[in-house]
Design a protein around this motif. Structure first.
Motif, PDB file in Angstrom:
ATOM      1  N   GLU A 588     -30.271  23.247 -55.027  1.00 29.14           N
ATOM      2  CA  GLU A 588     -30.737  23.236 -56.414  1.00 29.14           C
ATOM      3  C   GLU A 588     -32.033  22.446 -56.580  1.00 29.14           C
ATOM      4  O   GLU A 588     -32.922  22.858 -57.332  1.00 29.14           O
ATOM      5  N   LYS A 589     -32.181  21.345 -55.847  1.00 29.45           N
ATOM      6  CA  LYS A 589     -33.319  20.445 -56.047  1.00 29.45           C
ATOM      7  C   LYS A 589     -34.538  20.806 -55.201  1.00 29.45           C
ATOM      8  O   LYS A 589     -35.676  20.531 -55.600  1.00 29.45           O
ATOM      9  N   ALA A 590     -34.320  21.405 -54.018  1.00 30.99           N
ATOM     10  CA  ALA A 590     -35.437  21.542 -53.084  1.00 30.99           C
ATOM     11  C   ALA A 590     -35.695  22.958 -52.578  1.00 30.99           C
ATOM     12  O   ALA A 590     -36.854  23.324 -52.352  1.00 30.99           O
ATOM     13  N   LEU A 591     -34.672  23.801 -52.404  1.00 29.96           N
ATOM     14  CA  LEU A 591     -34.867  25.061 -51.685  1.00 29.96           C
ATOM     15  C   LEU A 591     -34.808  26.309 -52.563  1.00 29.96           C
ATOM     16  O   LEU A 591     -35.357  27.351 -52.178  1.00 29.96           O
ATOM     17  N   LYS A 592     -34.181  26.211 -53.675  1.00 30.29           N
ATOM     18  CA  LYS A 592     -34.033  27.395 -54.531  1.00 30.29           C
ATOM     19  C   LYS A 592     -35.396  27.931 -54.956  1.00 30.29           C
ATOM     20  O   LYS A 592     -36.212  27.226 -55.533  1.00 30.29           O
ATOM     21  N   GLY A 593     -35.659  29.213 -54.617  1.00 34.13           N
ATOM     22  CA  GLY A 593     -36.929  29.847 -54.952  1.00 34.13           C
ATOM     23  C   GLY A 593     -38.062  29.519 -54.009  1.00 34.13           C
ATOM     24  O   GLY A 593     -39.186  29.993 -54.199  1.00 34.13           O
ATOM     25  N   LYS A 594     -37.829  28.711 -52.959  1.00 40.36           N
ATOM     26  CA  LYS A 594     -38.893  28.293 -52.036  1.00 40.36           C
ATOM     27  C   LYS A 594     -38.573  28.638 -50.579  1.00 40.36           C
ATOM     28  O   LYS A 594     -39.235  28.161 -49.661  1.00 40.36           O
ATOM     29  N   CYS A 595     -37.582  29.485 -50.367  1.00 39.53           N
ATOM     30  CA  CYS A 595     -37.124  29.763 -48.995  1.00 39.53           C
ATOM     31  C   CYS A 595     -38.183  30.487 -48.168  1.00 39.53           C
ATOM     32  O   CYS A 595     -38.189  30.393 -46.930  1.00 39.53           O
ATOM     33  N   ALA A 596     -39.080  31.209 -48.815  1.00 37.76           N
ATOM     34  CA  ALA A 596     -40.118  31.944 -48.081  1.00 37.76           C
ATOM     35  C   ALA A 596     -40.999  31.008 -47.265  1.00 37.76           C
ATOM     36  O   ALA A 596     -41.547  31.395 -46.219  1.00 37.76           O
ATOM     37  N   VAL A 597     -41.148  29.755 -47.741  1.00 37.25           N
ATOM     38  CA  VAL A 597     -42.002  28.791 -47.036  1.00 37.25           C
ATOM     39  C   VAL A 597     -41.326  28.267 -45.778  1.00 37.25           C
ATOM     40  O   VAL A 597     -41.984  27.901 -44.810  1.00 37.25           O
ATOM     41  N   TRP A 598     -39.972  28.271 -45.779  1.00 42.50           N
ATOM     42  CA  TRP A 598     -39.254  27.563 -44.734  1.00 42.50           C
ATOM     43  C   TRP A 598     -38.468  28.463 -43.777  1.00 42.50           C
ATOM     44  O   TRP A 598     -37.662  27.965 -42.994  1.00 42.50           O
ATOM     45  N   VAL A 599     -38.680  29.760 -43.802  1.00 40.47           N
ATOM     46  CA  VAL A 599     -37.861  30.647 -42.955  1.00 40.47           C
ATOM     47  C   VAL A 599     -38.362  30.731 -41.510  1.00 40.47           C
ATOM     48  O   VAL A 599     -37.758  31.427 -40.695  1.00 40.47           O
ATOM     49  N   LYS A 600     -39.431  30.039 -41.185  1.00 40.22           N
ATOM     50  CA  LYS A 600     -39.959  30.053 -39.812  1.00 40.22           C
ATOM     51  C   LYS A 600     -40.070  28.615 -39.299  1.00 40.22           C
ATOM     52  O   LYS A 600     -40.235  27.677 -40.074  1.00 40.22           O
ATOM     53  N   GLY A 601     -40.018  28.477 -37.979  1.00 40.51           N
ATOM     54  CA  GLY A 601     -40.106  27.153 -37.372  1.00 40.51           C
ATOM     55  C   GLY A 601     -38.773  26.429 -37.382  1.00 40.51           C
ATOM     56  O   GLY A 601     -37.699  27.016 -37.538  1.00 40.51           O
ATOM     57  N   HIS A 602     -38.858  25.094 -37.211  1.00 36.10           N
ATOM     58  CA  HIS A 602     -37.634  24.282 -37.198  1.00 36.10           C
ATOM     59  C   HIS A 602     -36.886  24.369 -38.523  1.00 36.10           C
ATOM     60  O   HIS A 602     -35.654  24.254 -38.567  1.00 36.10           O
TER      61      HIS A 602
END
Length: 641
Positions: A588-602
């Motif tokens: 709710e605080k950090a990842l919702k709606g922002k997963c596209a930025v974090w789907v690659k790498g560690h």
């Protein structure tokens, strides 16, 4: 005749400086002195003097000037005689020293050379010349002057900076006198310096020369330092040779028996068919003076005591535990065997002995916690001692004083991890866990005494004995979860842990050692020990981690985001899988709606954890947003097992 008194009165008036005094016997009415401590001392009388402010002061009759008040002029003859007397006394002192010390003149020469050779800014060639000159002057007399306060220091510097051939010559000259020098207050430093620079052959020869003298030197405050130094420098065979002399008089007398592969005393007794009672008597005669003198800093003594406890009967083992319990233990727990001795004393000691141990480590807890072996003694105390009030007052309060530093320390975090997740194989090696459960064979019967009666419990639930009965207590009697709760939650340590982890969350997540503490705190510990009492604080702690994860991805590649860092990304992934409350807050605080930025790498490991979790509620939170990335192939669904 009438004029004379008037003249005397005028002189008296002049001296007293009293204005408008009309008659000889008149005295002014005076005030009491301002700072007089005793007013009775200054009664008005004719001998007092009146000052300008009207106060009276006692009149002092001035006598003739003494000689020291006049500028004294010393005669040349007097000065010369004093100088001569000083020179004579100095010459007499030198003469006495020359009579008392055989090599006094040589020592003076060596001291002058030493002052030059020990300078830091001296050239290497110049130092080598000075060292060679000093060794040449000492040749043939090294064994005689090695015990001198001055010469031993010169020899240490020479041994440090001389060539190997010169060092060999010194070794050959000292070889017949090693035992005598090992017990000398000054020569002992030379002997240890020689061992530090000795090649393997010389070290083996030195250890061989100690045969038959190990026990006597260990009882000597100075000689024990040499034995310990040789023990630490030797290989496994040489260490065993030094140890075996402490086991039996036969092994002390016959050198050939010492060369054995067996390490454990029980195996040595079995192999040589020695009488166990004879070995026990001999070891008691060797170790008892060492215990009485308090020579307990050395690892060879710790090893010998461990072997002794393995074969000792109940009364002998209980006696050793009683002697070791107290301030002595602080000096022992820096070695592996010393740490194990400490844990045995805690597990098998009585309530009074445990109290002595805990009070003995007061003021040293921070240092002990940072030690590899000492930290395990604190872990044992948290696991065994039922007197949680005493443990909280002494140990936990000192740990709280340096909490942030300890959480990042490899050894300092261990006591906290033991409270949060006891005996976890992730945090303690198999050897550590073995140390925590080592028994004393003769005291391994839990809660029984010689007569089969159970030992009385005191107020804190620990066994104690007031008479001569032998204590066979092994471990605490209080429920493990209750003890942990009292030490962790009731003492207030848990709240301070959560606060400290919240303040330094990012640093702990990125730390190789701190990440394990933050994981245990965030999940609430084993058996959810921090819940439900601290649910509110844990919720705020989860939000603190989520707010760090919500920060935008840095533009510079050198700066890794917390979701991409090697340690922190894996810790957050574990938290998502094991702590649904944290997973919901993070989403709710950090990842919702922002997963596209974090789907690659560690960071992809963090995102995929929402699909791998066994909690259906957490999985439903992320399923809809992550479905497009699964279809594109950026994320893969977990393989069903």
């Amino acid at each position: 005749m009438a004029a004379q008194p008037q003249k005397k009165t005028s002189q008296s008036n002049k001296r007293k400086r009293v204005p408008n005094q009309k008659s000889e016997g008149a005295t002014a009415v005076t005030k009491k002195p301002k700072f007089a401590s005793n007013p009775k001392k200054l009664k008005p009388n004719s001998n007092n003097v009146q000052s300008k402010d009207g106060t009276e002061k006692p009149f002092k009759i001035k006598g003739p000037k003494k000689d020291h008040q006049k500028p004294s002029v010393k005669k040349d003859g007097v000065e010369d005689s004093k100088k001569l007397s000083r020179l004579r006394s100095k010459e007499l002192a030198e003469a006495r020293k020359k009579k008392r010390k055989k090599h006094y003149s040589l020592e003076q020469e060596l001291a002058l050379l030493w002052e030059k050779m020990r300078c830091r800014n001296i050239a290497k060639e110049d130092r080598s010349k000075l060292v060679s000159e000093a060794l040449q002057k000492m040749k043939g007399k090294i064994s005689e002057i090695a015990s001198s306060h001055v010469s031993s220091r010169v020899l240490q510097t020479c041994v440090k900076h001389c060539t190997q051939d010169e060092r060999n010559a010194v070794f050959m000259e000292l070889r017949p006198h090693f035992i005598a020098l090992a017990s000398n207050t000054y020569a002992v430093h030379l002997v240890t310096k020689m061992l530090d620079h000795a090649p393997k052959e010389q070290l083996a020869e030195f250890i061989s020369s100690l045969h038959g003298h190990v026990a006597s030197l260990l009882r000597h405050m100075v000689g024990s330092v040499v034995i310990e130094h040789a023990y630490n420098l030797g290989n496994a065979t040489q260490k065993q040779a030094l140890l075996m002399e402490l086991y039996s008089p036969e092994l002390q007398l016959f050198k050939d028996l010492v060369a054995m592969k067996e390490n454990r005393l029980e195996d040595v007794i079995s192999k040589l068919q020695l009488q166990k009672s004879s070995v026990l008597r001999h070891m008691t005669s060797v170790l008892q003076p060492i215990l009485e003198k308090g020579i307990l800093d050395h690892s060879i003594v710790h090893r010998a005591l461990m072997e002794y406890l393995n074969i000792a009967d109940q009364s002998s083992a209980a006696d050793v535990i009683q002697q070791l319990s107290g301030s002595f233990l602080v000096r022992m727990i820096h070695t592996k065997d010393g740490s194990r001795l400490g844990m045995l004393c805690i597990r098998h000691g009585s309530a009074k002995e445990r109290k002595k141990i805990i009070k003995g480590i007061k003021g040293h807890v921070d240092k002990i916690a940072k030690d590899k072996f000492g930290s395990m003694v604190l872990v044992c105390i948290f696991s065994v001692v039922d007197d949680t009030k005493l443990v909280s007052k002494v140990i936990i309060r000192e740990l709280e004083g340096n909490l942030k530093e300890l959480l990042l320390d490899q050894n300092g975090r261990r006591p906290f991890l033991q409270l949060l997740h006891p005996n976890c194989a992730r945090y303690f090696s198999p050897d550590d866990l073995t140390s925590l459960s080592l028994p004393i064979p003769s005291l391994k019967n839990k809660g029984e005494s010689d007569g089969g009666e159970t030992v009385e419990e005191d107020k804190d639930g620990e066994g104690d004995h007031s008479n001569a009965s032998i204590q066979l207590n092994e471990g605490g009697k209080k429920d493990s979860f209750k003890r942990r709760q009292e030490l962790l939650v009731n003492s207030g340590l848990a709240e301070k842990l959560i606060d400290a982890c919240g303040e330094m969350a990012e640093g702990l997540l990125r730390s190789k050692y701190g990440k394990e503490v933050i994981y245990e705190v965030a999940t609430g510990g084993s058996d959810r020990i921090l819940r439900p009492a601290l649910d509110e604080k844990l919720g705020k702690f989860h939000e603190a981690i989520a707010s760090i994860a919500a920060q935008p991805k840095p533009d510079e590649p050198e700066e890794e985001h917390i979701l991409e860092h090697f340690h922190s990304s894996r810790t957050i992934r574990k938290l998502i899988l094991d702590c649904p409350e944290f997973a919901s807050t993070l989403w709710e605080k950090a990842l919702k709606g922002k997963c596209a930025v974090w789907v690659k790498g560690h960071s992809s490991k963090v995102i995929s954890a929402f699909l791998e979790t066994s909690n259906s509620a957490v999985k439903e939170l992320a399923k809809e947003e992550l479905q497009p990335f699964i279809e594109k192939g950026d994320l893969s669904l977990p393989v069903a097992q």
